[in-house]
Every structure is written in C-alpha cells, then in structure tokens.
Write an enzyme that holds these catalytic residues in place. Structure first.
Site, PDB file in Angstrom:
ATOM      1  N   SER A  48       0.817  -1.210   0.000  1.00 14.68           N
ATOM      2  CA  SER A  48       0.000   0.000   0.000  1.00 14.68           C
ATOM      3  C   SER A  48       0.851   1.261   0.000  1.00 14.68           C
ATOM      4  CB  SER A  48      -0.956  -0.053   1.200  1.00 14.68           C
ATOM      5  OG  SER A  48      -1.909   0.975   1.160  1.00 14.68           O
ATOM      6  N   ASP A  63      -5.960   1.883  -3.267  1.00 11.68           N
ATOM      7  CA  ASP A  63      -7.220   1.634  -2.570  1.00 11.68           C
ATOM      8  C   ASP A  63      -7.654   2.865  -1.782  1.00 11.68           C
ATOM      9  OD1 ASP A  63      -5.392   1.541  -0.485  1.00 11.68           O
ATOM     10  OD2 ASP A  63      -6.148  -0.335   0.375  1.00 11.68           O
ATOM     11  N   ASP A  97      -2.455   6.021  -3.393  1.00 13.47           N
ATOM     12  CA  ASP A  97      -1.294   5.402  -2.766  1.00 13.47           C
ATOM     13  C   ASP A  97      -0.813   4.260  -3.656  1.00 13.47           C
ATOM     14  OD1 ASP A  97      -3.559   3.888  -2.313  1.00 13.47           O
ATOM     15  OD2 ASP A  97      -2.911   3.150  -0.361  1.00 13.47           O
ATOM     16  N   ASP A 131      -1.155   1.033  -3.893  1.00 20.34           N
ATOM     17  CA  ASP A 131      -2.061   0.027  -4.460  1.00 20.34           C
ATOM     18  C   ASP A 131      -3.415   0.612  -4.835  1.00 20.34           C
ATOM     19  OD1 ASP A 131      -3.033   0.388  -1.877  1.00 20.34           O
ATOM     20  OD2 ASP A 131      -3.580  -1.710  -1.614  1.00 20.34           O
TER      21      ASP A 131
END
Length: 452
Positions: free
Chosen positions: A104, A250, A246, A248
């Site tokens: 992340s 999400d 960010d 990833d």
C-alpha cells in the site's frame, strides 16, 4: 509465533520479513483452509493474483502462484493492477481466492500479501487465524496433502483484466467528466495506467504525475502521503482538481483548484450528499471511524445524515456497512467504500465519483467540500515503542485523562497502535491548533517514556 496477519494482510520488509517461502506457504495454507471451509464446494478452484509494481512483487508473485498451483488451484495472473481491481475481478470472474501483493502506502522495501474470499471480500479474522495455524503446522513438519498429475493447478495470464476493470469504473459513474481538467498523482504505483485511462474515457482532460513506475520509486515523495507535488501541479496547470492515490490505489485524497488538500472526511461528506440526493444513501447513514474529524460529524448532523463510527481500519468500516446495509463509508486517510460498486476501498472509483459531482453541479471542489469545517487535528506517530501496552500503561492513562480535562468539550484525544507499523499514533483535536500541537507533543513524550 506472533500473529502474521495485521489489519491489512501480512506485511513486512520483502525478502527479510516477507520471504518467498512465507508467501508460498501462506498461499498453500489459504488454499487448504478455504477448501476445508467448503469454499470450493467440490469444484476445481480458481484464484486471481495481482500486484503493485514493486520489484519484490515479481518474486513474491512467483511464490504465491507456485503455492496455489501446487495446492491444485488454477491461477489467473492479472499483473500490475490496483487492489480494488483484484477484488473486483475475483468477484466478477467467480474466482474462489484473490491475492494482492502490495504494501500500500509503505516505502518500497516493504511488501505484503492480502487474500480475498469469493466475491472479492477480505477474509474473516477466524479464517486468517486458521491459515496461520495451518502454515505453522506445515513449517514445523506436518506435510501438505499434494495433488499430482492433472490435479495440479494451471497458470495463465488474464490480460483482459485491465479493460474489464476500467469498463466497470466507467459503467457506474452517474455522469461524464467532460470539461474538467484533472491532475492525477499515481504514486508510481498500481494505478499508473488504470486511473489515467479511466478518467480519460470518462471525458476529463488528464495531466499525470507519478505515473512512471520502475519498481523502485513507488510512493517516493509522491502520492497520497506526499501531496506537495500534486498541489503545485494543480495550480500550475489551472486544473479543476487533483487526485492522489497510494501504492495500491485503494485510497484517494484530493486537491481543489486552489491547491488545498481535501481529505477523506471531506470526500465522504461530498459523496454522502450526492448519494442522498440520488436516493442511494441507504438509511441516510455514512460510516466513519473514531479518527473522523469532529467537523465531519457536526456537518453530517446538520445535514440530517447519521455518522456511525468504528475502530480504525477499512475492514471495520466494511464490517459495519455489510452488517447494517449501509452504502457509504470510509476513513480520513482516503479509504472510501461505495458498497454498491466495490467490496473494498477504491481510490480510482472515489476520484471519479468526486470529479463527477464537480461536473454535475458546476460547483468548485472547494465549494462542495465547504459543507464541513475541519477542526484542527494533530497526529503524531511515535515509533520504536511497545505498542501492545498503549491501553494498559497507568502513566499513559493518567496523561490522557489530564489532556482530556484540559481540552474539555471542544476537543478530544485518541491513542492507538498502528495495525501495520511498529508505532503508536497520538491524535489530538482542539478548537485551537496551537493547543492541539502542545497537547499532542506532551502526550508523545509520555508515550516514549512509558512504552519505550
């Protein structure tokens, strides 16, 4: 063995904490546990595996794929895609397991393994605990049951995943983005190609920064944890708004046309009003966390919208939403869940919906976000302490009680241990920023002395 799973999968320094052996073993254990739980129901199981662009994701992906295939699971590799894309494809393709390799917003040396169950939902705590138990049993000598011959899993690349996910995003938008100029900061991460493509297909004029991942530069001075570049780019290009993801993707934070930050609470406020207007905000309720700004709660009460607060972590927000049938929830950090269209936080979807509201109303993002006034909130991270004692230290409890007396009804204090990093977070909210800083600084010093 300490618990491997944190609030967002298994995470650590790649090739040190998170090794190929661990990734392989967890994948095999997950396949066995889900089989025992009846998830596969007698059919040949399938898994969707994706990753962010970190260099370590290449060998970890190979380990996960090997583990799943050795356990008799057919694997669809979707390559570099956001976490919410893997969750979506797991559900859309009817797969039994989803696996995302990402840490992340963490720095490049870290990586992580996240598992999704059928439908693209995060695993329940009890399943994660069972996976750890089975993994540890194997690590200490208990053999796996291994298929042979035609029983081993087959591996293939699912190249259609990119277009299928983008089409899904465009398909759920309430209106197009024609006439908007948007700057996208992709954090050199998993959405570097997906997000610009989705915004462009939706009609926006797109400027990108942080969209050249090389495996080593993810989150490096850019993205949702470093907004300075985005703020400058929005002003430089005269854009209507900026969106930051960010690693990833999400999560989503935003910047208005003046270069001012719009955080997750403000995004939730804008979307809550938009969804209520469209008749989509079930029970006139939005779900936040204990970290939600008091100004957000005040704004929602004024607008006749109930705020339900959970523990910090998008999984707890999601649990509340699913249990009570709520449609919208999220965190101040930018994890926003629109449950009708996603099973996890989706930064690209959130950014698209926010931009769609700007386009539909003709109002600026600053004007829309003005529905709430953020009260000053100071967050101090205290590293290298025994975070497990944050709730049991008498010295710390006394310091918190004294701070709460000083702040009175106009502020609050929250101390919590990070679920993904070895630190304690000290949050102080007050009507005056200098008072908040002073109280937060004193509490941080007590955390160091009491838990260090």
């Amino acid at each position: 063995m300490g618990r491997l799973f944190g609030t967002d999968g298994v995470r650590g320094v790649a090739n040190a904490d998170l090794t190929a052996e661990l990734a392989l073993g967890l994948s095999v254990a997950a396949a066995h546990v889900l089989a025992e739980a009846g998830t596969f129901e007698g059919h040949r199981p399938t898994a969707v595996v994706g990753r962010d662009p970190r260099a370590s994701g290449e060998f970890l992906e190979a380990a996960v794929v090997a583990g799943l295939a050795s356990a008799g699971v057919d694997v669809l590799r979707v390559g570099v895609l956001p976490t919410p894309a893997v969750a979506y494809l797991t559900g859309a393709l009817g797969a039994d397991i989803g696996v995302m390799l990402s840490a992340s917003h963490n720095a490049m040396p870290d990586n992580g393994v996240k598992f999704f169950a059928r439908g693209g939902h995060k695993l329940a705590d009890e399943l994660e605990d069972r996976i750890e138990t089975v993994y540890e049993q194997h690590r200490t000598g208990e053999p796996w049951a291994r298929p042979t011959g035609a029983g081993v899993g087959r591996v293939s690349d699912y190249v259609e995943g990119f277009d299928r996910y983008v089409a899904h995003l465009i398909g759920v938008l309430p209106n197009r983005l024609d006439g908007l100029k948007v700057v996208l900061d992709e954090a050199h991460g998993a959405a570097a190609h997906v997000s610009p493509e989705a915004f462009a297909r939706a009609g926006a004029e797109v400027v990108t920064i942080g969209a050249e991942p090389d495996g080593l530069n993810i989150n490096d001075g850019c993205g949702s944890t470093h907004l300075a570049l985005l703020r400058a780019a929005v002003v430089e290009h005269g854009a209507d708004l900026g969106i930051a993801h960010d690693g990833d993707a999400d999560r989503c934070l935003a910047v208005d046309g003046d270069g001012e930050e719009i955080d997750g609470d403000q995004i939730l406020a804008v979307l809550a009003l938009a969804m209520r207007e469209a008749g989509q905000l079930r029970k006139d309720t939005v779900v936040g966390t204990v970290m939600s700004n008091l100004g957000f709660k005040i704004a929602m009460e004024r607008e006749g919208i109930q705020l339900v607060q959970t523990a910090v972590g998008d999984r707890y927000v999601l649990e509340s939403m699913k249990a009570e049938g709520y449609a919208l929830g999220g965190e101040q950090s930018g994890h926003v869940i629109v449950l009708d269209h996603a099973t996890t936080g989706d930064g690209t979807l959130t950014g698209l919906m926010l931009a769609a509201r700007v386009a539909a109303t003709g109002r600026t993002l600053a004007d829309l976000a003005g529905v709430m006034q953020r009260l000053p909130q100071v967050l101090v991270n205290v590293p290298d302490v025994d975070k497990s004692r944050v709730g049991t230290s008498p010295e710390l409890a006394a310091a918190v009680a004294e701070a709460e007396r000083e702040l009175g009804a106009t502020g609050r204090v929250l101390l919590r241990q990070s679920g993904t990093e070895p630190l304690v977070r000290v949050m102080v909210e007050a009507a005056d920023i200098e008072q908040a800083r002073a109280v937060a600084g004193r509490l941080a010093d007590v955390v160091k002395s009491a838990l260090g």
